[in-house]
Write a protein that holds these residues in place. Structure first.
Motif, mmCIF file in Angstrom:
data_model
loop_
_atom_site.group_PDB
_atom_site.id
_atom_site.type_symbol
_atom_site.label_atom_id
_atom_site.label_comp_id
_atom_site.label_asym_id
_atom_site.label_seq_id
_atom_site.Cartn_x
_atom_site.Cartn_y
_atom_site.Cartn_z
ATOM 1 N N GLU A 8 39.235 7.987 7.942
ATOM 2 C CA GLU A 8 39.987 7.987 9.198
ATOM 3 C C GLU A 8 41.445 7.660 8.906
ATOM 4 O O GLU A 8 41.736 6.704 8.188
ATOM 5 N N SER A 27 35.204 4.647 4.185
ATOM 6 C CA SER A 27 33.996 3.818 4.131
ATOM 7 C C SER A 27 32.951 4.535 3.284
ATOM 8 O O SER A 27 32.786 5.759 3.390
ATOM 9 N N ILE A 61 34.710 -0.937 3.618
ATOM 10 C CA ILE A 61 35.796 -0.123 4.169
ATOM 11 C C ILE A 61 37.065 -0.467 3.397
ATOM 12 O O ILE A 61 37.427 -1.640 3.297
ATOM 13 N N HIS A 63 30.086 -5.646 6.359
ATOM 14 C CA HIS A 63 28.900 -4.933 6.810
ATOM 15 C C HIS A 63 27.733 -5.167 5.846
ATOM 16 O O HIS A 63 27.935 -5.356 4.644
ATOM 17 N N ILE A 101 28.008 2.198 6.983
ATOM 18 C CA ILE A 101 28.826 2.387 8.189
ATOM 19 C C ILE A 101 28.638 3.819 8.669
ATOM 20 O O ILE A 101 28.809 4.779 7.900
ATOM 21 N N SER A 142 30.095 5.006 11.732
ATOM 22 C CA SER A 142 31.191 5.495 12.559
ATOM 23 C C SER A 142 32.342 4.496 12.540
ATOM 24 O O SER A 142 32.120 3.288 12.427
ATOM 25 N N MET A 143 33.573 5.004 12.651
ATOM 26 C CA MET A 143 34.774 4.178 12.761
ATOM 27 C C MET A 143 35.648 4.742 13.877
ATOM 28 O O MET A 143 35.756 5.955 14.030
ATOM 29 N N SER A 144 36.285 3.838 14.630
ATOM 30 C CA SER A 144 37.177 4.265 15.703
ATOM 31 C C SER A 144 38.272 3.222 15.904
ATOM 32 O O SER A 144 38.002 2.021 15.900
ATOM 33 N N LEU A 178 39.704 -2.107 15.026
ATOM 34 C CA LEU A 178 38.805 -1.102 14.466
ATOM 35 C C LEU A 178 37.388 -1.418 14.926
ATOM 36 O O LEU A 178 36.896 -2.537 14.735
ATOM 37 N N THR A 180 33.365 -0.373 14.566
ATOM 38 C CA THR A 180 32.464 0.304 13.633
ATOM 39 C C THR A 180 31.036 0.243 14.156
ATOM 40 O O THR A 180 30.648 -0.719 14.834
ATOM 41 N N CYS A 192 27.139 0.473 12.572
ATOM 42 C CA CYS A 192 26.478 0.286 11.283
ATOM 43 C C CYS A 192 24.997 0.628 11.419
ATOM 44 O O CYS A 192 24.421 0.598 12.522
ATOM 45 N N LYS A 229 27.124 6.259 16.865
ATOM 46 C CA LYS A 229 28.561 6.506 16.915
ATOM 47 C C LYS A 229 29.189 5.573 17.933
ATOM 48 O O LYS A 229 28.573 5.251 18.954
#
Length: 524
Positions: free
Chosen positions: A139, A151, A157, A179, A183, A185-187, A195, A197, A199, A227
């Motif tokens: 990302e 990640s 990450i 984590h 992972i 998803s990341m946003s 951030l 996430t 998991c 997600k």
């Protein structure tokens, strides 16, 4: 018992999806057969990138957006990875730079030539070596230039600063080791200071990416998350996953309290993963299912019920992956507010699907196109690493309009330049600083542009839109001529209104510039 209306007032209630015709699709594209739960497609206003199937390593295609139709089977590829490519992302501030990650535990940065590709590209611009297992997600930071997050299956990450001359980087500027599993998803939030996430341990984490600290963690057992997505400046998170009964589910969370979701909604019993996409300009949420042919879309509100179902685009062709076009690449003349690129492996096809607001007028619809994120970074990499937060720089989608910044660095007006003391504007050697010289040149250029626009406006005001001079045009003699003259006048009024709106926007920009300059002058 209070009565609630069946329909709520919304300008997006009648949004519909329109699939492109066959000649506007990308045919004969060898789409990857990987079962990894990623989008496998990245789009910007110049190129569409698609992860492809190949033997002996990983590769992806980069096709010019306007080069539709059948793809040459010998079309050049980007093929520098030794394992399957798992994710690709375009640099949001450079349409000719793309990042890719692979099962070979590397992340590579590629420069795409502006001309048509003639041969395979095998040498990356930069190579990031830090993960010990395959890298599944990458990302870009939304507001800072040259900051990339990756990640991997080592549960870490890594934050990379690409603003260096080194071609091979092995030391990330930060490692987030919080984590316990892979992972998914990341946003980022709007300014990139937080951030979120998702998991595989079913938890959602809200992380400070610079400090590496977990600010909040959600462990809600009845929702297995896949997600997660920040909903712009709404102060909310949306997650997709499955319920206890293996139904596909979406959940809405309060950003400040992740203990219990604000709402949950079961969608169906299919097994494909759900990809969420949020448009912060229209507050619309799109849910795309892997293996489905449909796209559901909702409108987000700050009050209950928060999630308002609008419509569903349906298609018999299932998608394996999906790409989205940035707002600055949409066709505003057709009232297009979102565009998907569906990867259909059964037909080796990439099909654009446009989300359109039905409007009769062909003029620019300002109410559905507010200022949106542009292609200029708000921060340098070092500024962000030092703790500075800034929102994205905004632009108007109106044809011919310039960039508008969310935190603008505006032009300096003439009176302030005249009253500024020479000793303050010059250094000890008597030279003027570079910033002052740039500001003066920008002011002179803006004055010339305004004078040209004023003369053009005066000329335009003396003419009709069809090119006839008002004073030389003879009066109408028949009813048909009278109607034609009436229609011409209506068209002229519409055009003049657009000119007035453009001038209003320029006036607002100059007022903000003046206010910002006064603040800067007060600091010094």
């Amino acid at each position: 018992m209070s009565w609630h209306p069946l329909y709520r007032s919304s300008k997006f209630r009648h949004v519909y999806g329109k699939a492109a015709s066959k000649d506007k699709c990308y045919d004969c594209v060898p789409i990857t057969l990987s079962v990894h739960d990623n989008q496998f497609c990245a789009v910007n206003p110049h190129f569409i990138a698609v992860v492809t199937e190949c033997a002996g390593g990983g590769a992806f295609l980069v096709i010019p957006v306007h080069q539709t139709g059948k793809l040459d089977p010998h079309y050049p590829r980007i093929c520098g990875h030794k394992g399957n490519v798992l994710d690709i992302k375009w640099n949001p501030f450079n349409d000719f730079v793309i990042a890719s990650c692979s099962e070979d535990a590397t992340v590579k940065i590629w420069d795409i030539p502006k001309h048509l590709l003639t041969k395979n590209i095998t040498s990356p611009k930069k190579e990031l070596l830090g993960h010990v297992r395959r890298v599944g997600l990458i990302e870009w930071h939304p507001t800072a230039s040259d900051i990339l997050f990756s990640s991997g299956y080592d549960y870490k990450i890594m934050v990379w600063n690409l603003d260096t001359k080194e071609a091979v980087l092995s030391n990330p500027v930060k490692i987030l080791d919080v984590h316990k599993d892979v992972i998914l998803s990341m946003s980022f939030n709007t300014d990139g200071s937080l951030l979120a996430t998702a998991c595989r341990d079913r938890n959602i984490r809200l992380i400070d990416p610079r400090a590496g600290a977990v600010l909040q963690e959600a462990s809600y057992k009845s929702h297995r998350v896949n997600k997660v997505l920040f909903l712009g400046n709404m102060g909310k998170l949306l997650s997709t996953g499955t319920s206890r009964w293996n139904n596909r589910q979406i959940a809405l969370w309060d950003q400040n309290d992740l203990s219990v979701p604000l709402m949950e909604e079961d969608l169906d019993g299919s097994s494909g993963i759900l990809f969420p996409f949020y448009d912060s300009d229209t507050h619309m949420l799109y849910i795309v299912g892997k293996g489905d042919g449909n796209i559901r879309y909702y409108e987000i509100s700050l009050e209950k019920p928060y999630l308002n179902y609008l419509m569903e685009y349906r298609s018999p062709l299932p998608q394996k992956g999906i790409g989205i076009m940035p707002k600055r690449g949409l066709e505003v003349s057709a009232c297009e507010i979102f565009r998907f690129y569906k990867l259909i492996p059964t037909k080796s096809l990439v099909q654009p699907v446009s989300m359109i607001v039905p409007r009769r007028s062909e003029s620019y619809q300002e109410d559905i196109y507010p200022l949106t994120t542009g292609a200029q970074p708000a921060l340098t990499a070092q500024e962000w690493l030092n703790g500075v937060n800034k929102g994205p720089l905004l632009v108007s989608l109106r044809p011919g309009s310039g960039a508008v910044n969310s935190l603008p660095q505006f032009l300096e007006p003439e009176p302030l330049l005249k009253t500024t003391a020479p000793s303050q504007n010059r250094d000890r050697g008597g030279r003027m600083p570079l910033e002052e010289m740039q500001k003066q040149s920008e002011v002179q250029g803006s004055r010339k542009q305004l004078k040209v626009e004023e003369t053009l406006l005066k000329k335009e005001q003396t003419r009709l839109s069809n090119g006839f001079d008002i004073f030389e045009c003879p009066p109408p003699k028949t009813e048909n001529e009278l109607l034609q003259m009436f229609y011409r006048q209506q068209e002229e009024i519409r055009r003049l209104r657009e000119l007035v709106n453009q001038r209003d926007i320029q006036i607002k920009q100059l007022e903000l510039e003046l206010r910002n300059v006064c603040k800067d002058a007060g600091r010094y």
